[in-house]
Design a protein around this motif. Structure first.
Motif, PDB file in Angstrom:
ATOM      1  N   HIS A  38      -1.116  -3.935  -2.896  1.00 23.22           N
ATOM      2  CA  HIS A  38      -0.942  -3.320  -1.582  1.00 23.22           C
ATOM      3  C   HIS A  38      -0.090  -4.196  -0.674  1.00 23.22           C
ATOM      4  O   HIS A  38      -0.495  -5.306  -0.316  1.00 23.22           O
ATOM      5  CB  HIS A  38      -2.308  -3.098  -0.918  1.00 23.22           C
ATOM      6  CG  HIS A  38      -3.190  -2.150  -1.655  1.00 23.22           C
ATOM      7  ND1 HIS A  38      -4.559  -2.101  -1.482  1.00 23.22           N
ATOM      8  CD2 HIS A  38      -2.890  -1.188  -2.576  1.00 23.22           C
ATOM      9  CE1 HIS A  38      -5.066  -1.170  -2.251  1.00 23.22           C
ATOM     10  NE2 HIS A  38      -4.073  -0.597  -2.927  1.00 23.22           N
ATOM     11  N   LEU A  39       1.075  -3.677  -0.290  1.00 27.96           N
ATOM     12  CA  LEU A  39       1.961  -4.368   0.634  1.00 27.96           C
ATOM     13  C   LEU A  39       1.950  -3.642   1.969  1.00 27.96           C
ATOM     14  O   LEU A  39       2.326  -2.468   2.059  1.00 27.96           O
ATOM     15  CB  LEU A  39       3.396  -4.412   0.086  1.00 27.96           C
ATOM     16  CG  LEU A  39       4.483  -4.908   1.052  1.00 27.96           C
ATOM     17  CD1 LEU A  39       4.207  -6.352   1.487  1.00 27.96           C
ATOM     18  CD2 LEU A  39       5.865  -4.784   0.420  1.00 27.96           C
ATOM     19  N   LEU A  40       1.515  -4.344   3.008  1.00 21.24           N
ATOM     20  CA  LEU A  40       1.591  -3.834   4.372  1.00 21.24           C
ATOM     21  C   LEU A  40       2.859  -4.420   4.986  1.00 21.24           C
ATOM     22  O   LEU A  40       2.955  -5.628   5.210  1.00 21.24           O
ATOM     23  CB  LEU A  40       0.352  -4.240   5.164  1.00 21.24           C
ATOM     24  CG  LEU A  40       0.212  -3.669   6.585  1.00 21.24           C
ATOM     25  CD1 LEU A  40       0.252  -2.150   6.571  1.00 21.24           C
ATOM     26  CD2 LEU A  40      -1.088  -4.166   7.229  1.00 21.24           C
ATOM     27  N   PHE A  59      11.775  -2.286  -4.358  1.00 24.13           N
ATOM     28  CA  PHE A  59      10.492  -2.288  -5.065  1.00 24.13           C
ATOM     29  C   PHE A  59      10.270  -1.021  -5.895  1.00 24.13           C
ATOM     30  O   PHE A  59       9.179  -0.839  -6.445  1.00 24.13           O
ATOM     31  CB  PHE A  59       9.344  -2.428  -4.060  1.00 24.13           C
ATOM     32  CG  PHE A  59       9.334  -3.720  -3.299  1.00 24.13           C
ATOM     33  CD1 PHE A  59       9.126  -4.927  -3.949  1.00 24.13           C
ATOM     34  CD2 PHE A  59       9.533  -3.732  -1.929  1.00 24.13           C
ATOM     35  CE1 PHE A  59       9.128  -6.123  -3.249  1.00 24.13           C
ATOM     36  CE2 PHE A  59       9.529  -4.923  -1.218  1.00 24.13           C
ATOM     37  CZ  PHE A  59       9.330  -6.113  -1.877  1.00 24.13           C
ATOM     38  N   ARG A  60      11.281  -0.153  -5.972  1.00 22.97           N
ATOM     39  CA  ARG A  60      11.036   1.145  -6.613  1.00 22.97           C
ATOM     40  C   ARG A  60      10.674   1.031  -8.081  1.00 22.97           C
ATOM     41  O   ARG A  60      10.059   1.941  -8.643  1.00 22.97           O
ATOM     42  CB  ARG A  60      12.249   2.059  -6.442  1.00 22.97           C
ATOM     43  CG  ARG A  60      13.545   1.547  -7.030  1.00 22.97           C
ATOM     44  CD  ARG A  60      14.695   2.536  -6.771  1.00 22.97           C
ATOM     45  NE  ARG A  60      15.973   1.995  -7.203  1.00 22.97           N
ATOM     46  CZ  ARG A  60      16.795   1.304  -6.429  1.00 22.97           C
ATOM     47  NH1 ARG A  60      16.437   1.048  -5.167  1.00 22.97           N
ATOM     48  NH2 ARG A  60      17.938   0.858  -6.888  1.00 22.97           N
ATOM     49  N   GLY A  61      11.003  -0.095  -8.724  1.00 22.71           N
ATOM     50  CA  GLY A  61      10.633  -0.272 -10.116  1.00 22.71           C
ATOM     51  C   GLY A  61       9.196  -0.700 -10.321  1.00 22.71           C
ATOM     52  O   GLY A  61       8.715  -0.726 -11.459  1.00 22.71           O
ATOM     53  N   SER A  66       1.778  -0.083  -3.849  1.00 24.70           N
ATOM     54  CA  SER A  66       1.651   0.856  -2.736  1.00 24.70           C
ATOM     55  C   SER A  66       2.103   0.154  -1.462  1.00 24.70           C
ATOM     56  O   SER A  66       1.677  -0.973  -1.187  1.00 24.70           O
ATOM     57  CB  SER A  66       0.202   1.333  -2.589  1.00 24.70           C
ATOM     58  OG  SER A  66       0.051   2.164  -1.453  1.00 24.70           O
ATOM     59  N   ILE A  67       2.960   0.814  -0.696  1.00 27.14           N
ATOM     60  CA  ILE A  67       3.486   0.250   0.543  1.00 27.14           C
ATOM     61  C   ILE A  67       3.072   1.122   1.720  1.00 27.14           C
ATOM     62  O   ILE A  67       3.206   2.351   1.675  1.00 27.14           O
ATOM     63  CB  ILE A  67       5.028   0.161   0.509  1.00 27.14           C
ATOM     64  CG1 ILE A  67       5.488  -0.709  -0.662  1.00 27.14           C
ATOM     65  CG2 ILE A  67       5.579  -0.380   1.829  1.00 27.14           C
ATOM     66  CD1 ILE A  67       6.997  -0.706  -0.867  1.00 27.14           C
ATOM     67  N   ARG A  68       2.561   0.491   2.748  1.00 34.13           N
ATOM     68  CA  ARG A  68       2.297   1.163   4.020  1.00 34.13           C
ATOM     69  C   ARG A  68       3.049   0.415   5.109  1.00 34.13           C
ATOM     70  O   ARG A  68       3.118  -0.816   5.089  1.00 34.13           O
ATOM     71  CB  ARG A  68       0.788   1.221   4.317  1.00 34.13           C
ATOM     72  CG  ARG A  68       0.032   2.059   3.285  1.00 34.13           C
ATOM     73  CD  ARG A  68      -1.474   2.068   3.521  1.00 34.13           C
ATOM     74  NE  ARG A  68      -2.130   2.688   2.385  1.00 34.13           N
ATOM     75  CZ  ARG A  68      -2.405   3.999   2.285  1.00 34.13           C
ATOM     76  NH1 ARG A  68      -2.079   4.801   3.280  1.00 34.13           N
ATOM     77  NH2 ARG A  68      -2.991   4.492   1.222  1.00 34.13           N
ATOM     78  N   SER A  91      13.078   9.256   7.061  1.00 28.74           N
ATOM     79  CA  SER A  91      13.729   8.879   5.798  1.00 28.74           C
ATOM     80  C   SER A  91      12.974   7.755   5.104  1.00 28.74           C
ATOM     81  O   SER A  91      12.956   7.672   3.874  1.00 28.74           O
ATOM     82  CB  SER A  91      15.183   8.476   6.047  1.00 28.74           C
ATOM     83  OG  SER A  91      15.283   7.237   6.735  1.00 28.74           O
ATOM     84  N   LEU A  92      12.343   6.876   5.874  1.00 29.94           N
ATOM     85  CA  LEU A  92      11.532   5.818   5.271  1.00 29.94           C
ATOM     86  C   LEU A  92      10.336   6.408   4.532  1.00 29.94           C
ATOM     87  O   LEU A  92       9.928   5.914   3.487  1.00 29.94           O
ATOM     88  CB  LEU A  92      11.047   4.845   6.339  1.00 29.94           C
ATOM     89  CG  LEU A  92      12.115   4.064   7.116  1.00 29.94           C
ATOM     90  CD1 LEU A  92      11.453   3.177   8.174  1.00 29.94           C
ATOM     91  CD2 LEU A  92      12.971   3.223   6.180  1.00 29.94           C
ATOM     92  N   ALA A  93       9.781   7.478   5.092  1.00 26.97           N
ATOM     93  CA  ALA A  93       8.608   8.102   4.479  1.00 26.97           C
ATOM     94  C   ALA A  93       8.908   8.677   3.107  1.00 26.97           C
ATOM     95  O   ALA A  93       7.996   8.840   2.285  1.00 26.97           O
ATOM     96  CB  ALA A  93       8.065   9.200   5.399  1.00 26.97           C
ATOM     97  N   SER A  94      10.173   8.987   2.834  1.00 28.48           N
ATOM     98  CA  SER A  94      10.538   9.613   1.569  1.00 28.48           C
ATOM     99  C   SER A  94      10.852   8.601   0.469  1.00 28.48           C
ATOM    100  O   SER A  94      11.083   8.992  -0.679  1.00 28.48           O
ATOM    101  CB  SER A  94      11.766  10.512   1.774  1.00 28.48           C
ATOM    102  OG  SER A  94      12.918   9.741   2.090  1.00 28.48           O
ATOM    103  N   LEU A  95      10.845   7.303   0.792  1.00 29.98           N
ATOM    104  CA  LEU A  95      11.196   6.287  -0.196  1.00 29.98           C
ATOM    105  C   LEU A  95      10.049   6.044  -1.188  1.00 29.98           C
ATOM    106  O   LEU A  95       8.868   6.237  -0.855  1.00 29.98           O
ATOM    107  CB  LEU A  95      11.560   4.984   0.505  1.00 29.98           C
ATOM    108  CG  LEU A  95      12.809   5.038   1.397  1.00 29.98           C
ATOM    109  CD1 LEU A  95      12.997   3.710   2.122  1.00 29.98           C
ATOM    110  CD2 LEU A  95      14.049   5.381   0.579  1.00 29.98           C
ATOM    111  N   SER A  96      10.392   5.578  -2.371  1.00 27.83           N
ATOM    112  CA  SER A  96       9.403   5.325  -3.415  1.00 27.83           C
ATOM    113  C   SER A  96       8.362   4.324  -2.945  1.00 27.83           C
ATOM    114  O   SER A  96       8.687   3.347  -2.257  1.00 27.83           O
ATOM    115  CB  SER A  96      10.092   4.782  -4.667  1.00 27.83           C
ATOM    116  OG  SER A  96      10.988   5.713  -5.200  1.00 27.83           O
ATOM    117  N   ASN A  97       7.125   4.556  -3.324  1.00 30.50           N
ATOM    118  CA  ASN A  97       5.973   3.668  -3.096  1.00 30.50           C
ATOM    119  C   ASN A  97       5.438   3.701  -1.674  1.00 30.50           C
ATOM    120  O   ASN A  97       4.424   3.056  -1.394  1.00 30.50           O
ATOM    121  CB  ASN A  97       6.299   2.210  -3.460  1.00 30.50           C
ATOM    122  CG  ASN A  97       6.666   2.028  -4.907  1.00 30.50           C
ATOM    123  OD1 ASN A  97       6.220   2.785  -5.755  1.00 30.50           O
ATOM    124  ND2 ASN A  97       7.476   1.026  -5.205  1.00 30.50           N
TER     125      ASN A  97
END
Length: 232
Positions: A38-40, A59-61, A66-68, A91-97
């Protein structure tokens, strides 16, 4: 705390509520034991906030990550699509993780009831690592002074000091070299050992002696990967 209506008008983004009926704090609490790293990731008011898409995309790989995100009111002002280099919050909300984005208003999105989850506490419990990218001069002063007047500073004040907080300062060179800033940074580096300060780099900007620009984003990604032990 800023006006949510103003944020929506500027960015077109409404903070996501994960789960059909869950408020943000309850959604975070429900995901604490999901088995992921978990990355905040937080951003304060600096043009360096525009680097967030690059950092997140790096970090998409890592499928087990999980990123919040926590965005301060002033960070949002840099994320309204004003120029090609400036992304929107949506647009940030649509990024992987990315599994959640939180603004100050999410702390009080529903009237509080006894025994309700509290967002800044649940985010602190959820996070294995907090990375503040960028950290403005104002946020540095808040942290060193112990203030907790918005969602991000409340998370920092409630932090479990057995876990690391990475901070990447970004400010004008004269602001960085001011004795008050030097003192505040020394608090983080010499007294509060749970902080990992990624010193900035000097660039030519601001019609001044230069700008203490945030550490190169690729270096920040590497530090986060090592801290979370997700290098593959």
């Amino acid at each position: 705390m800023g006006s949510l209506a103003g944020v929506e008008m500027t960015t077109g983004y409404k903070p996501r509520l994960e789960g059909t009926h869950q408020v943000p704090a309850a959604a975070v609490a429900a995901s604490i034991d999901d088995g992921k790293k978990h990355l905040l990731l937080a951003a304060s008011g600096s043009v360096a906030a525009t680097k967030l898409p690059l950092i997140i995309s790096a970090f998409r790989g890592h499928q087990n990550l999980s990123i919040r995100l926590i965005l301060t009111e002033k960070a949002v002002r840099f994320l309204a699509g004003q120029s090609p280099e400036q992304p929107t919050v949506s647009s940030l909300a649509s990024l992987s993780n990315v599994d959640g984005i939180y603004l100050d208003e999410d702390e009080w999105s529903h009237p509080w009831k006894r025994d309700s989850n509290i967002l800044h506490i649940e985010l602190r419990r959820w996070a294995h690592l907090l990375a503040i990218v960028p950290m403005s001069a104002n946020l540095l002063a808040d942290i060193a002074g112990g203030f907790c007047h918005d969602l991000l500073t409340c998370v920092i004040r409630a932090w479990d000091t057995s876990r690391t907080i990475i901070v990447a300062p970004a400010m004008n060179q004269l602001m960085w070299e001011q004795p008050v800033a030097v003192k505040q940074i020394s608090v983080l580096t010499e007294e509060w050992k749970w902080f990992d300060v990624l010193s900035p780099q000097i660039t030519e900007a601001c019609d001044d002696l230069g700008e203490e620009a945030m550490r190169d984003w690729t270096g920040i990604v590497t530090v986060i990967e090592k801290r979370l032990m997700i290098l593959e």
